[in-house]
Design a protein around this motif. Structure first.
Motif, PDB file in Angstrom:
ATOM      1  N   SER A   1       2.500  -6.649  -6.488  1.00  0.00           N
ATOM      2  CA  SER A   1       1.613  -7.459  -5.674  1.00  0.00           C
ATOM      3  C   SER A   1       2.443  -8.461  -4.888  1.00  0.00           C
ATOM      4  O   SER A   1       3.477  -8.943  -5.377  1.00  0.00           O
ATOM      5  CB  SER A   1       0.602  -8.203  -6.556  1.00  0.00           C
ATOM      6  OG  SER A   1      -0.164  -9.119  -5.805  1.00  0.00           O
TER       7      SER A   1
ATOM      8  N   ASP B   1      -6.756   5.505  -4.806  1.00  0.00           N
ATOM      9  CA  ASP B   1      -6.139   4.913  -3.618  1.00  0.00           C
ATOM     10  C   ASP B   1      -4.834   4.205  -3.954  1.00  0.00           C
ATOM     11  O   ASP B   1      -4.167   3.675  -3.062  1.00  0.00           O
ATOM     12  CB  ASP B   1      -7.095   3.915  -2.958  1.00  0.00           C
ATOM     13  CG  ASP B   1      -8.293   4.607  -2.323  1.00  0.00           C
ATOM     14  OD1 ASP B   1      -8.144   5.766  -1.901  1.00  0.00           O
ATOM     15  OD2 ASP B   1      -9.372   3.988  -2.258  1.00  0.00           O
TER      16      ASP B   1
ATOM     17  N   GLN C   1     -15.902  -0.517 -13.582  1.00  0.00           N
ATOM     18  CA  GLN C   1     -15.762  -0.752 -12.159  1.00  0.00           C
ATOM     19  C   GLN C   1     -16.901  -1.612 -11.618  1.00  0.00           C
ATOM     20  O   GLN C   1     -16.706  -2.453 -10.760  1.00  0.00           O
ATOM     21  CB  GLN C   1     -15.729   0.592 -11.426  1.00  0.00           C
ATOM     22  CG  GLN C   1     -14.430   1.346 -11.592  1.00  0.00           C
ATOM     23  CD  GLN C   1     -13.275   0.706 -10.864  1.00  0.00           C
ATOM     24  OE1 GLN C   1     -12.709  -0.288 -11.314  1.00  0.00           O
ATOM     25  NE2 GLN C   1     -12.920   1.238  -9.715  1.00  0.00           N
TER      26      GLN C   1
ATOM     27  N   ALA D   1      -4.686   1.490  -5.834  1.00  0.00           N
ATOM     28  CA  ALA D   1      -4.941   0.063  -5.974  1.00  0.00           C
ATOM     29  C   ALA D   1      -5.479  -0.241  -7.359  1.00  0.00           C
ATOM     30  O   ALA D   1      -6.159   0.584  -7.975  1.00  0.00           O
ATOM     31  CB  ALA D   1      -5.939  -0.403  -4.913  1.00  0.00           C
TER      32      ALA D   1
ATOM     33  N   GLN E   1      -0.677  -2.612  -6.068  1.00  0.00           N
ATOM     34  CA  GLN E   1      -0.587  -1.342  -5.364  1.00  0.00           C
ATOM     35  C   GLN E   1       0.561  -0.515  -5.918  1.00  0.00           C
ATOM     36  O   GLN E   1       1.616  -1.048  -6.276  1.00  0.00           O
ATOM     37  CB  GLN E   1      -0.347  -1.559  -3.862  1.00  0.00           C
ATOM     38  CG  GLN E   1      -1.448  -2.306  -3.151  1.00  0.00           C
ATOM     39  CD  GLN E   1      -2.681  -1.461  -2.918  1.00  0.00           C
ATOM     40  OE1 GLN E   1      -2.598  -0.236  -2.969  1.00  0.00           O
ATOM     41  NE2 GLN E   1      -3.806  -2.103  -2.656  1.00  0.00           N
TER      42      GLN E   1
ATOM     43  N   ASP F   1      -6.647  -3.667 -10.347  1.00  0.00           N
ATOM     44  CA  ASP F   1      -7.015  -5.055 -10.588  1.00  0.00           C
ATOM     45  C   ASP F   1      -6.043  -5.744 -11.533  1.00  0.00           C
ATOM     46  O   ASP F   1      -5.484  -5.125 -12.448  1.00  0.00           O
ATOM     47  CB  ASP F   1      -8.422  -5.134 -11.201  1.00  0.00           C
ATOM     48  CG  ASP F   1      -9.496  -4.603 -10.264  1.00  0.00           C
ATOM     49  OD1 ASP F   1      -9.168  -4.296  -9.094  1.00  0.00           O
ATOM     50  OD2 ASP F   1     -10.655  -4.494 -10.708  1.00  0.00           O
TER      51      ASP F   1
ATOM     52  N   ASP G   1      -8.086  -5.290  -6.749  1.00  0.00           N
ATOM     53  CA  ASP G   1      -7.126  -4.567  -5.899  1.00  0.00           C
ATOM     54  C   ASP G   1      -5.923  -5.419  -5.506  1.00  0.00           C
ATOM     55  O   ASP G   1      -5.416  -5.346  -4.379  1.00  0.00           O
ATOM     56  CB  ASP G   1      -7.816  -4.036  -4.639  1.00  0.00           C
ATOM     57  CG  ASP G   1      -8.790  -2.921  -4.935  1.00  0.00           C
ATOM     58  OD1 ASP G   1      -8.760  -2.392  -6.066  1.00  0.00           O
ATOM     59  OD2 ASP G   1      -9.596  -2.581  -4.051  1.00  0.00           O
ATOM     60  N   GLN G   2      -5.428  -6.222  -6.429  1.00  0.00           N
ATOM     61  CA  GLN G   2      -4.259  -7.064  -6.150  1.00  0.00           C
ATOM     62  C   GLN G   2      -2.943  -6.305  -6.318  1.00  0.00           C
ATOM     63  O   GLN G   2      -1.913  -6.738  -5.800  1.00  0.00           O
ATOM     64  CB  GLN G   2      -4.271  -8.278  -7.079  1.00  0.00           C
ATOM     65  CG  GLN G   2      -5.382  -9.253  -6.783  1.00  0.00           C
ATOM     66  CD  GLN G   2      -5.279  -9.842  -5.396  1.00  0.00           C
ATOM     67  OE1 GLN G   2      -4.294 -10.499  -5.058  1.00  0.00           O
ATOM     68  NE2 GLN G   2      -6.277  -9.590  -4.562  1.00  0.00           N
TER      69      GLN G   2
ATOM     70  N   LYS H   1       0.840  -1.195   0.000  1.00  0.00           N
ATOM     71  CA  LYS H   1       0.000   0.000   0.000  1.00  0.00           C
ATOM     72  C   LYS H   1       0.867   1.235   0.000  1.00  0.00           C
ATOM     73  O   LYS H   1       1.750   1.395   0.823  1.00  0.00           O
ATOM     74  CB  LYS H   1      -0.892  -0.009   1.240  1.00  0.00           C
ATOM     75  CG  LYS H   1      -1.909   1.121   1.243  1.00  0.00           C
ATOM     76  CD  LYS H   1      -3.033   0.835   0.296  1.00  0.00           C
ATOM     77  CE  LYS H   1      -4.129   1.875   0.393  1.00  0.00           C
ATOM     78  NZ  LYS H   1      -5.166   1.645  -0.611  1.00  0.00           N
TER      79      LYS H   1
ATOM     80  N   LEU I   1      -4.635   2.064 -11.931  1.00  0.00           N
ATOM     81  CA  LEU I   1      -4.758   2.188 -10.481  1.00  0.00           C
ATOM     82  C   LEU I   1      -5.723   3.320 -10.156  1.00  0.00           C
ATOM     83  O   LEU I   1      -5.707   4.373 -10.802  1.00  0.00           O
ATOM     84  CB  LEU I   1      -3.396   2.482  -9.839  1.00  0.00           C
ATOM     85  CG  LEU I   1      -2.269   1.492 -10.164  1.00  0.00           C
ATOM     86  CD1 LEU I   1      -0.964   1.958  -9.502  1.00  0.00           C
ATOM     87  CD2 LEU I   1      -2.620   0.082  -9.712  1.00  0.00           C
ATOM     88  N   ASP I   2      -6.559   3.128  -9.134  1.00  0.00           N
ATOM     89  CA  ASP I   2      -7.505   4.168  -8.755  1.00  0.00           C
ATOM     90  C   ASP I   2      -6.842   5.199  -7.855  1.00  0.00           C
ATOM     91  O   ASP I   2      -5.626   5.152  -7.613  1.00  0.00           O
ATOM     92  CB  ASP I   2      -8.744   3.565  -8.095  1.00  0.00           C
ATOM     93  CG  ASP I   2      -8.424   2.795  -6.814  1.00  0.00           C
ATOM     94  OD1 ASP I   2      -7.362   3.046  -6.207  1.00  0.00           O
ATOM     95  OD2 ASP I   2      -9.249   1.945  -6.417  1.00  0.00           O
TER      96      ASP I   2
END
Length: 444
Positions: A280, A251, A32, A253, A104, A255, A101-102, A2, A248-249
């Motif tokens: 990841s 945050d 999404q 994170a 970061q 997929d 969200d795998q 993170k 990545l969004d």
């Protein structure tokens, strides 16, 4: 992994984003609201269609690449359980893996040396040049040993001998497209004027559109990470072209299916270098297949950050960067400080981590036209990606498959005089030395 955000003077960009694509069948980005819980990589034949594959595996195709020879299928939890039980029974069936969200982003923004989340510090506006200012060549970038465009980066750039590298590679990366697969970028930032791929090539897998604009609030989550990453690439290779792809969004994170699709897309759009300042802790066959396609079949160079958990194991896909033929065109990158000591946050691992580069207090572009400072292996990776772009902008003296190997082999020793004694043989082959690398990799 993170991302943690610390700020110094308003900072900027870090990781980049890429898009997935295919030749005979186009990819349909996953919205999404339709994000599959699990994904798996499956073999395909020229006769396969999204419909036949979906029926065969009980899911929905999110990426189909006939040339690569496989597709990515999204599954819900029930279908994934059924597939994995079948795979265990038969031993040769594709295995489903978690998707949401795998991955970061990994970057730390600093302000006044405190973890103050952008509170209280002064935000300085970007004062460095755009491509129009860099077009004059290396002389306009360096003045009396100072990096004139972003003077705050003079020390780390001297560390890697960037001034000499610019003289050795006067093309400054011109004609080399670098895909930044990340949180997107600030598309209007002055650092990117005339430096982006055509807007028709932009991609946003998070928003399911063609506008990879960073979204979020400064100092919260991963907002600014991609902008920072792209800005670092362009400081090292000022005439390179950035292909922005958002996976990545806000945050930080993302997929698995989006990252894989972005890699395919970047290859399709002609990227010669892909920067993955993300990772990841979970092995992903889907991502491994995508990277292998890029490196082994399409001769694209892929740079991945090692992670920021001070762990004895680096993250994926950096973990695969030293594997077989794939490793010939990939690099895993960790971070050192100004004294060439391992950064306190940088992951490390014997025989997996290949190269180190400066990754602390790197100043770069930030959202809303700002100049910001980030720390993390996410910052070290684009320095390396920019160095590869410098080499690819010249005539190579070594086969393309040996370029990343040559960069690692010419790194500066990190263990002399007792340095990094606690990490002996765990920090790759050294710290990036662009002068030595280019001297050995480029024709003159």
């Amino acid at each position: 992994m993170k991302p943690q955000l610390l700020v110094r003077t308003a900072l900027g960009l870090c990781t980049a984003a890429l898009i997935a694509g295919c030749n005979q069948a186009s990819t349909v980005p996953t919205a999404q609201s339709e994000r599959p819980e699990y994904v798996m990589s499956v073999p395909v034949t020229p006769q396969d269609t999204p419909q036949t594959l979906g029926a065969r595996y009980g899911g929905r195709v999110v990426e189909l690449n006939a040339e690569a020879g496989f597709a990515v299928v999204g599954l819900d939890a029930g279908a994934a359980k059924t597939r994995n039980l079948r795979a265990q029974a038969l031993g040769d069936e594709p295995v489903a893996e978690p998707n949401i969200d795998q991955f970061q982003a990994g970057g730390i923004a600093l302000m006044g040396g405190a973890r103050s989340m952008w509170a209280g510090g002064a935000r300085s506006m970007w004062a460095g040049g755009a491509r129009s200012m860099w077009a004059g060549g290396a002389r306009s970038m360096w003045a009396g040993g100072t990096y004139a465009l972003v003077p705050e980066n003079t020390a780390p750039f001297k560390q890697i001998l960037l001034e000499k590298a610019h003289a050795l590679a006067p093309g400054l990366g011109a004609g080399v497209k670098v895909a930044v697969i990340d949180t997107g970028i600030d598309l209007a930032h002055p650092a990117f004027i005339d430096s982006l791929a055509p807007a028709t090539e932009w991609k946003d897998y998070v928003g399911n559109d063609a506008l990879p604009q960073e979204q979020g609030v400064l100092g919260v989550g991963g907002h600014g990470h991609g902008t920072a990453v792209a800005g670092i690439v362009l400081q090292v290779a000022p005439l390179a072209t950035i292909l922005p792809i958002r996976v990545l969004d806000s945050d930080g994170a993302g997929d698995t299916d989006h990252v894989a699709s972005a890699i395919y897309y970047a290859v399709e759009k002609g990227a010669r270098v892909i920067n993955l300042s993300l990772g990841s802790v979970t092995k992903s066959d889907v991502i491994e297949q995508a990277v292998k396609y890029a490196t082994e079949k399409k001769n694209v160079l892929v740079v991945s950050s090692a992670g920021n958990d001070n762990a004895k194991t680096i993250t994926f896909p950096a973990q695969h960067a030293s594997d077989g033929a794939d490793g010939e065109r990939s690099l895993s990158v960790g971070s050192v400080n100004a004294l060439d000591l391992k950064s306190s946050f940088s992951n490390y691992q014997k025989d997996r981590l290949e190269l180190m580069a400066p990754g602390e207090n790197i100043f770069t572009a930030g959202p809303d036209g700002l100049l910001v400072s980030w720390s993390g292996t996410s910052m070290a990776a684009p320095i390396v990606a920019g160095g590869l772009a410098l080499a690819l902008g010249q005539t190579l003296a070594v086969p393309l498959k040996d370029v990343t190997k040559k960069m690692a082999e010419t790194g500066q020793d990190l263990y002399n005089n007792g340095r990094n004694s606690a990490y002996k043989d765990l920090l790759g082959k050294g710290r990036l030395d662009l002068e030595k690398f280019l001297t050995n990799a480029v024709k003159y």
